[in-house]
Motif scaffolding. Structure first.
Motif, short mmCIF file in Angstrom:
data_model
loop_
_atom_site.label_atom_id
_atom_site.label_comp_id
_atom_site.label_asym_id
_atom_site.label_seq_id
_atom_site.Cartn_x
_atom_site.Cartn_y
_atom_site.Cartn_z
N ILE A 28 37.51 67.65 36.60
CA ILE A 28 37.64 66.22 36.88
C ILE A 28 38.12 66.09 38.34
O ILE A 28 38.90 66.85 38.82
CB ILE A 28 38.92 65.96 36.05
N PRO A 29 37.13 65.55 39.33
CA PRO A 29 37.56 65.42 40.71
C PRO A 29 38.76 64.64 41.04
O PRO A 29 38.97 63.52 40.19
CB PRO A 29 36.17 64.99 41.20
N PRO A 30 39.33 64.74 42.24
CA PRO A 30 40.49 63.80 42.67
C PRO A 30 39.88 62.41 42.90
O PRO A 30 40.45 61.39 42.72
CB PRO A 30 40.95 64.50 44.01
N VAL A 31 38.71 62.26 43.27
CA VAL A 31 37.82 60.98 43.64
C VAL A 31 36.44 61.04 42.99
O VAL A 31 35.70 61.97 43.26
CB VAL A 31 37.57 60.82 45.18
N PRO A 32 36.05 60.25 41.96
CA PRO A 32 34.90 60.20 41.36
C PRO A 32 33.67 59.94 42.16
O PRO A 32 33.99 59.40 43.42
CB PRO A 32 35.05 59.15 40.16
N ALA A 33 32.70 60.51 42.11
CA ALA A 33 31.36 60.14 42.85
C ALA A 33 31.11 58.37 42.70
O ALA A 33 31.62 57.91 41.67
CB ALA A 33 30.03 60.94 42.14
N GLN A 34 31.08 58.03 44.11
CA GLN A 34 30.62 56.64 44.08
C GLN A 34 29.08 56.34 43.50
O GLN A 34 28.21 56.91 43.95
CB GLN A 34 30.83 56.22 45.49
N LEU A 35 29.06 55.50 42.41
CA LEU A 35 27.90 55.01 41.98
C LEU A 35 26.98 53.95 42.81
O LEU A 35 27.46 52.90 42.87
CB LEU A 35 28.10 54.65 40.46
N TRP A 36 25.82 54.02 42.93
CA TRP A 36 24.80 53.32 43.55
C TRP A 36 23.53 53.05 42.60
O TRP A 36 23.09 54.28 41.87
CB TRP A 36 24.49 53.59 44.58
N MET A 37 22.99 52.13 42.40
CA MET A 37 21.76 51.84 41.79
C MET A 37 20.63 51.53 42.86
O MET A 37 20.92 50.72 43.84
CB MET A 37 21.80 50.59 40.82
N LEU A 38 19.70 52.17 42.77
CA LEU A 38 18.73 52.11 43.64
C LEU A 38 17.44 51.44 42.92
O LEU A 38 17.27 51.51 41.65
CB LEU A 38 17.84 53.43 44.40
N GLY A 39 16.81 50.43 43.94
CA GLY A 39 15.41 50.00 43.17
C GLY A 39 14.71 48.86 44.15
O GLY A 39 15.19 48.80 45.25
N THR A 40 13.68 48.24 43.55
CA THR A 40 12.84 47.35 44.46
C THR A 40 12.61 46.05 43.78
O THR A 40 11.82 45.20 44.11
CB THR A 40 11.60 48.09 44.94
N ASN A 41 13.44 45.62 42.71
CA ASN A 41 13.16 44.71 42.08
C ASN A 41 14.39 44.02 41.13
O ASN A 41 15.44 44.60 41.03
CB ASN A 41 12.19 45.01 40.69
N ARG A 42 14.30 42.88 40.51
CA ARG A 42 15.45 42.21 39.95
C ARG A 42 16.01 43.04 38.73
O ARG A 42 17.32 43.16 38.63
CB ARG A 42 15.07 41.05 39.73
N LYS A 43 15.25 43.97 38.11
CA LYS A 43 15.92 44.47 36.79
C LYS A 43 16.97 45.64 37.70
O LYS A 43 18.15 45.76 37.03
CB LYS A 43 14.75 45.33 36.25
N SER A 44 16.43 46.21 38.56
CA SER A 44 17.45 47.18 39.12
C SER A 44 18.87 46.63 39.74
O SER A 44 19.91 46.93 39.62
CB SER A 44 16.94 48.12 40.34
N ALA A 45 18.42 45.34 40.27
CA ALA A 45 19.67 44.59 41.05
C ALA A 45 20.55 44.19 39.73
O ALA A 45 21.79 43.83 39.79
CB ALA A 45 19.30 43.27 41.62
N GLU A 46 19.99 43.78 38.56
CA GLU A 46 20.69 43.28 37.40
C GLU A 46 21.75 44.52 36.88
O GLU A 46 22.83 44.23 36.54
CB GLU A 46 19.82 42.90 36.31
#
Length: 305
Positions: free
Chosen positions: A160-178
């Motif tokens: 268990i890390p002191p600070v979790p990894a920061q989560l990002w979503m990558l994409g090029t369309n509305r589905k990824s943005a959603e």
């Protein structure tokens, strides 16, 4: 550049005549250079059975990069989540976040990253996994915050890390943005690999963003292909050469002054908090030179000690 942060995406290219070991050493050098120039983060990609790229396993390369740098954020751009079980991804990035606290980004995507046969070799039915992307992202989000259960039993990705990894979503369309908006993650729009207008997609993400444990407000990174040359004449020659080779990648090529105005306009139009730069030029030294010009003349970054 009016408060816009700058970062680097590295595909770990294997240029002609260079072996993979040398290409990976150049990735280390680029990460170290990015840190010394003041870039915010350095990310590596995931590609499979593609002879022009050396980075097939981002978490392995990041473990090495982390040991060769001291404070720049490092991350994946992206781990291609349909290839894996979320728990295994969570474990890998929990370990990285424990090794390098407060420095780890987990960028995820849903592209195959290689041929159909490579996808079959990794995950079996890739398309079925893509169809479950919403569930996969939800599971991964829960795993990062130690809220994941299997048959009612909590299962924790350790250490268990002191600070979790920061989560990002990558994409090029509305589905990824959603998906990014629903899960309250950052969103990275791949301008350099899209024919679509990112304005509408990014606006959709911001309008539908739901605050989460990952972050309270929407954050947008736009990934842009840029080659910053020493002069306008050099830029013109490079553009002509690329046109002759039928290069299809959407790129900004120009002198520092030219690039600065173009990127300022892009950042405004796309409501970007940060621009992530990929520089695709088959010469490692010229690649470093381009990033140095960008840091000093375009983004006005301050070199770190």
């Amino acid at each position: 550049m009016n408060g816009i942060r700058a970062s680097i995406l590295d595909l770990s290219p294997i240029y002609q005549g260079v072996d993979p070991h040398t290409a990976l050493q150049q990735s280390v050098l680029l990460a170290q250079t990015a840190e010394s120039l003041g870039y915010t983060r350095y990310w590596v990609s995931e590609h499979h059975d593609m002879p022009q790229f050396a980075s097939s396993t981002p978490e392995v390369l990041l473990a090495h990069i982390g040991s060769k740098t001291s404070h720049i954020r490092i991350g994946s751009g992206a781990v291609l989540l349909p290839n894996y079980r979320p728990y295994k991804v969570g474990e890998a990035f929990a370990l990285l976040a424990t090794l390098y606290p407060g420095r780890i980004d987990l960028g995820i995507g849903r592209a195959p990253g290689g041929s159909a046969h490579a996808s079959l070799a990794i995950s079996g039915n890739f398309l079925a996994q893509v169809g479950m992307m919403g569930e996969l992202v939800g599971d991964l989000s829960a795993i990062l915050w130690n809220e994941y259960t299997v048959e009612g039993q909590q299962v924790i990705a350790r250490p268990i890390p002191p600070v979790p990894a920061q989560l990002w979503m990558l994409g090029t369309n509305r589905k990824s943005a959603e998906l990014a908006a629903q899960n309250g993650t950052g969103y990275v729009f791949g301008h350099f690999m899209s024919d679509r207008d990112g304005d509408e997609i990014i606006s959709f993400y911001k309008e539908h963003f739901q605050s989460s444990r990952h972050q309270e407000r929407p954050q947008v990174i736009v990934t842009v292909s840029v080659i910053c040359t020493d002069s306008e004449e050099e830029a013109a020659q490079l553009k002509k050469s690329r046109e002759a080779k039928n290069s299809t990648r959407k790129s900004f090529i120009g002198s520092p002054n030219q690039i600065k105005h173009e990127l300022q306009a892009l950042a405004r139009t796309h409501q970007a908090d940060e621009l992530m730069i990929i520089t695709d030029i088959p010469d490692y030294q010229k690649r470093l030179d381009s990033y140095e010009r960008l840091a000093k003349a375009v983004f006005s970054l301050e070199a770190s000690m």
